[in-house]
Design an enzyme around this catalytic site. Structure first.
Site, short mmCIF file in Angstrom:
data_model
loop_
_atom_site.label_atom_id
_atom_site.label_comp_id
_atom_site.label_asym_id
_atom_site.label_seq_id
_atom_site.Cartn_x
_atom_site.Cartn_y
_atom_site.Cartn_z
N ASP A 34 23.67 3.81 -8.42
CA ASP A 34 23.57 5.08 -7.68
C ASP A 34 24.03 6.26 -8.53
OD1 ASP A 34 22.66 3.64 -5.55
OD2 ASP A 34 24.49 3.79 -4.36
N GLU A 36 23.79 6.73 -11.70
CA GLU A 36 22.76 7.15 -12.65
C GLU A 36 21.66 7.94 -11.95
OE1 GLU A 36 20.40 7.47 -16.18
OE2 GLU A 36 22.54 7.34 -15.69
N TYR A 37 21.27 7.48 -10.75
CA TYR A 37 20.26 8.22 -9.96
C TYR A 37 20.77 9.63 -9.66
CZ TYR A 37 17.00 9.42 -6.21
OH TYR A 37 16.05 10.06 -5.43
N ASP A 38 22.03 9.72 -9.21
CA ASP A 38 22.60 11.02 -8.85
C ASP A 38 22.68 11.94 -10.06
OD1 ASP A 38 22.88 10.14 -6.26
OD2 ASP A 38 24.99 9.58 -6.47
N SER A 83 -0.75 4.74 23.22
CA SER A 83 0.38 3.87 23.53
C SER A 83 -0.16 2.47 23.83
CB SER A 83 1.16 4.41 24.72
OG SER A 83 0.31 4.55 25.84
N LEU A 84 0.71 1.50 23.99
CA LEU A 84 0.29 0.11 24.19
C LEU A 84 0.58 -0.37 25.60
CD1 LEU A 84 1.57 -1.51 20.87
CD2 LEU A 84 -0.74 -0.74 21.39
N GLU A 113 3.52 -8.08 14.71
CA GLU A 113 4.49 -7.24 14.00
C GLU A 113 5.70 -6.99 14.90
OE1 GLU A 113 2.28 -3.81 11.93
OE2 GLU A 113 0.87 -4.58 13.42
N LYS A 115 8.23 -4.86 16.86
CA LYS A 115 8.12 -3.54 17.50
C LYS A 115 9.43 -2.78 17.26
CE LYS A 115 6.71 -1.28 21.80
NZ LYS A 115 7.85 -0.37 21.95
N ASP A 117 12.29 -0.14 17.32
CA ASP A 117 12.76 0.76 18.38
C ASP A 117 13.13 2.10 17.75
OD1 ASP A 117 13.44 1.61 20.87
OD2 ASP A 117 15.36 0.56 20.97
N GLU A 170 6.78 4.14 12.37
CA GLU A 170 7.90 4.25 13.30
C GLU A 170 9.15 4.60 12.49
OE1 GLU A 170 9.03 3.61 17.53
OE2 GLU A 170 7.10 3.63 16.48
N TYR A 222 2.75 1.27 9.99
CA TYR A 222 2.08 0.15 10.64
C TYR A 222 0.58 0.36 10.85
CZ TYR A 222 2.74 3.10 14.81
OH TYR A 222 2.74 4.14 15.70
N LYS A 286 -1.95 -7.50 17.67
CA LYS A 286 -3.20 -6.77 17.49
C LYS A 286 -4.31 -7.72 17.05
CE LYS A 286 -0.71 -2.65 15.89
NZ LYS A 286 -0.41 -1.79 14.72
N LYS A 310 7.28 -7.31 25.56
CA LYS A 310 8.63 -6.78 25.73
C LYS A 310 9.62 -7.92 25.92
CE LYS A 310 9.12 -2.96 25.61
NZ LYS A 310 9.05 -1.81 26.50
N CYS A 404 39.15 3.88 54.40
CA CYS A 404 38.47 4.71 53.39
C CYS A 404 39.48 5.19 52.34
CB CYS A 404 37.81 5.91 54.06
SG CYS A 404 37.07 7.07 52.88
N CYS A 407 39.66 9.31 52.88
CA CYS A 407 40.20 9.96 54.08
C CYS A 407 41.04 9.04 54.95
CB CYS A 407 39.07 10.57 54.90
SG CYS A 407 38.01 9.33 55.69
N CYS A 422 32.39 4.40 55.95
CA CYS A 422 33.36 5.32 56.53
C CYS A 422 32.59 6.16 57.54
CB CYS A 422 33.98 6.21 55.45
SG CYS A 422 34.98 7.56 56.12
N CYS A 427 34.84 13.28 56.20
CA CYS A 427 35.37 12.64 55.00
C CYS A 427 35.04 13.49 53.77
CB CYS A 427 34.77 11.25 54.84
SG CYS A 427 35.22 10.44 53.28
#
Length: 668
Positions: A34, A36-38, A83-84, A113, A115, A117, A170, A222, A286, A310, A404, A407, A422, A427
């Site tokens: 990291d 070296e990248y920086d 949407s699915l 695949e 799904k 979130d 996603e 995807y 699919k 799901k 109660c 009250c 009650c 009350c």
């Protein structure tokens, strides 16, 4: 250093850093430390600052977030982002497969695949350069979030080929990044985020791209928009094509020769999903062949060639620390489990309803028990069962009180009911909850008067019943904590505006037992004024369709009470409208509306209308709104993210409209 030398150096650094970035964020195989990248990134940044004309939109330095935006512009997707439909068990997957084979034959294969979130996005490239990124929106039009998407390091700013295309993916946050972010917020004493998905979606919809840059988001691609137009013949080939271009795709995908292999894949990941470093909420299945996808086509909102399985509700174990009681506006006493905080289906759960005393006894729930928790419908937390074998003997049996807790009036159980009540109309808890109900969206809809403000006004002794809301003054409100001049003026304007609300809203807000929003509208339309309803007899009420005996008895009893008469007179004196001012329903015989006599189901999220607006306008044109899809359903209106109701309508061959069709017909 002259410009020509700098240009060569900048080009070399950009290519090198882009390669290192691809190895780290896409292949997960970093070839340099990291540090070296920086170091190289700092060198590139310094050169671009010294020679601004050499800075390009695909430079690695452009991932840190730019200027704060004023707003997101709307953009049109090249092709619709559908949407699915959902499947929830193996039988529904078998049904999906059967419908596919009826149309395209038995020579069929699927691609499965995970799904993810997260938040669905589209990315547009021109001549290999990333030029536009957008949210899904309504499927046709999304919001331009290019500046935020640039900050995701696994999104290539330039492709390996100079190609023009639009791809779908996603965006998400890994569990590790989520935990680190919440740890930082906890150390600062800030409220923690609920789940990774909310953070990812919220980060990408921030007007300040630097926020997205700080969140360490990721993405899996995807799909290719209009893949067939690019000469791609299958979905699996499209995913391989994305890999070749330098995109990050999910390697856990699998091509399945039949539905049984699909089911085996689903079973495998149902048990293995917690092993992943990111959250998934299902499996996407699919049809692989693009030509077969074309043959199957789409509905208004979803492709017929794909389905989302799901997962069953996630169950977790935690400790039940205590049981609290709350009193509702009708006096019902509801016990609530106070839990050791635990993550369930992506959100932290600390409370779960126990419904009533009988349920506590039936499940043998004790304070201190280890309990299994799940979210009913992935929304409402509930206690599934007690792990009695883990008891230590220190658990405490819970005893429902006889009086109660607010009250101290005696609690009673009415005939045929499991709940304790009650019965004291004065009350404080019932009055407070009644006030909260009165100002709610489906009742008087007084903006700014939420639960906290009502509780504050009640605690300060400024309101005792709903009529007192219309007596509040500027001088009273300005004294309250967190109430500035602007807030007070807005609140007073909202209270004043509510005076013109139609009668059905007032009736619902009054909280007459058994009278819900639908019955309140029926009564308002039938009688027209509260004066006529007030003197209506039991026989007159039961003669109305949808008004049953219990409801009629409750209405008569309510209006016979002196307290109710006094309250209505006070509301009249305050200038509250007591008449129905909505559209009269058309009779089926006289209406030539397309909705007349039809049973209609609304599902999914509507963008141009609220659910209540759509319902009211359809009913005014003679339509009947139903809550579930059956063979008697005539039309299903499918909004965004429509789920199982849409799938059932497709299965039954019921007419399906999108929101645009609904609006057109309503305007007719």
């Amino acid at each position: 250093m002259d410009l020509q030398t700098a240009e060569i150096k900048v080009n070399d650094l950009q290519k090198l850093l882009n390669q290192y970035n691809y190895e780290y964020h896409v292949l997960d195989q970093p070839s340099v430390p990291d540090a070296e990248y920086d170091r190289l990134l700092r060198e590139l940044n310094e050169l671009e600052e010294q020679f601004p004309e050499l800075k390009t939109s695909d430079s690695p330095t452009q991932r840190v977030g730019g200027e704060i935006l004023e707003m997101f512009e709307k953009v049109q997707h090249q092709s619709q982002m559908l949407s699915l439909g959902n499947a929830f068990n193996e039988q529904e997957l078998q049904d999906f497969d059967r419908r596919i084979r009826q149309i395209v034959g038995d020579d069929i294969s699927y691609v499965c695949e995970l799904k993810i979130d997260g938040l669905a996005v589209s990315l547009r490239y021109e001549d290999g350069l990333f030029v536009l990124g957008a949210t899904r929106g309504d499927g046709s039009i999304g919001e331009n979030i290019t500046a935020n998407l640039r900050t995701i390091r696994s999104i290539p700013l330039r492709l390996k080929e100079e190609i023009t295309l639009e791809v779908r993916g996603e965006a998400f946050m890994s569990r590790r990044s989520f935990e680190a972010l919440n740890r930082q917020k906890g150390e600062r004493g800030e409220e923690l985020f609920a789940n990774p998905r909310n953070v990812a979606a919220g980060s990408l919809r921030q007007l300040d791209p630097r926020i997205a840059a700080s969140r360490n988001l990721d993405i899996f691609l995807y799909g290719v928009s209009d893949a067939g137009e690019s000469g791609i013949i299958s979905h699996s080939e499209a995913l391989n094509f994305l890999d070749m271009l330098g995109f990050k795709t999910n390697k856990e995908r699998r091509k399945c020769a039949n539905i049984q292999e699909v089911i085996e894949y689903v079973q495998e990941w149902t048990s293995r999903r917690q092993d992943l470093p990111y959250d998934i909420d299902g499996i996407v299945i699919k049809v692989d062949s693009i030509e077969q996808q074309r043959m199957l086509g789409t509905t208004a909102k979803s492709p017929r060639w794909a389905v989302a399985f799901k997962f069953p509700a996630e169950e977790v174990i935690t400790t039940l620390k205590d049981i609290e009681l709350s009193i509702g506006r009708t006096g019902v006493v509801t016990p609530t489990a106070i839990l050791e905080p635990v993550l369930v289906a992506g959100t932290t759960v600390q409370r779960a309803s126990l419904h009533n005393e009988d349920l506590i006894r039936e499940k043998d729930i004790k304070i201190g028990d280890q309990v299994v928790i799940k979210k009913a419908g992935d929304i409402i937390p509930e206690v599934v069962n007690v792990l009695a074998e883990r008891r230590t003997g220190d658990e405490i049996e819970f005893l429902m009180p006889t009086h109660c807790p607010e009250c101290e009036s005696e609690l009673v159980r009415l005939d045929g009911e499991v709940a304790l009540r009650c019965m004291n109309p004065k009350c404080p808890a019932q009055i407070r909850e009644g006030l909260i109900h009165f100002v709610s969206r489906n009742a008087m809809n007084i903006d700014g008067l939420g639960e906290k403000v009502i509780s504050q006004l009640f605690a300060e002794n400024l309101i005792h019943d709903v009529a007192d809301l219309y007596k509040l003054s500027y001088d009273q409100l300005i004294q309250l904590e967190r109430m500035g001049e602007k807030s007070v003026n807005n609140l007073l304007q909202a209270i004043e505006a509510s005076k013109g609300t139609s009668l059905e809203k007032l009736l619902f807000g009054l909280g007459i037992r058994h009278v819900g929003a639908k019955a309140a509208k029926t009564l308002a339309q039938h009688f027209g004024t509260i004066d006529l309803l007030e003197v209506a007899s039991y026989e007159e009420l039961t003669a109305i369709n949808e008004i049953g005996e219990k409801m009629a008895d409750s209405i008569v009893t309510f209006f016979e009470q002196e307290e109710a008469k006094e309250l209505i007179n006070e509301l009249k004196a305050a200038g509250i409208n007591m008449e129905y001012n909505g559209p009269k329903p058309l009779s089926i015989e006289s209406s030539d509306s397309i909705f007349a006599g039809k049973t209609i189901v609304l599902t999914g999220k509507l963008e141009k209308l609220t659910r209540n607006d759509a319902k009211e306008r359809i009913e005014a044109l003679g339509g009947k709104i139903a809550g579930s899809v059956s063979k008697k359903t005539d039309i299903v209106i499918a909004g965004e993210d429509a789920g199982s109701k849409l799938a059932k309508a497709q299965e039954l061959g019921i007419s399906i409209w999108n929101e645009e069709r609904l609006v057109e017909e309503l305007n007719e």
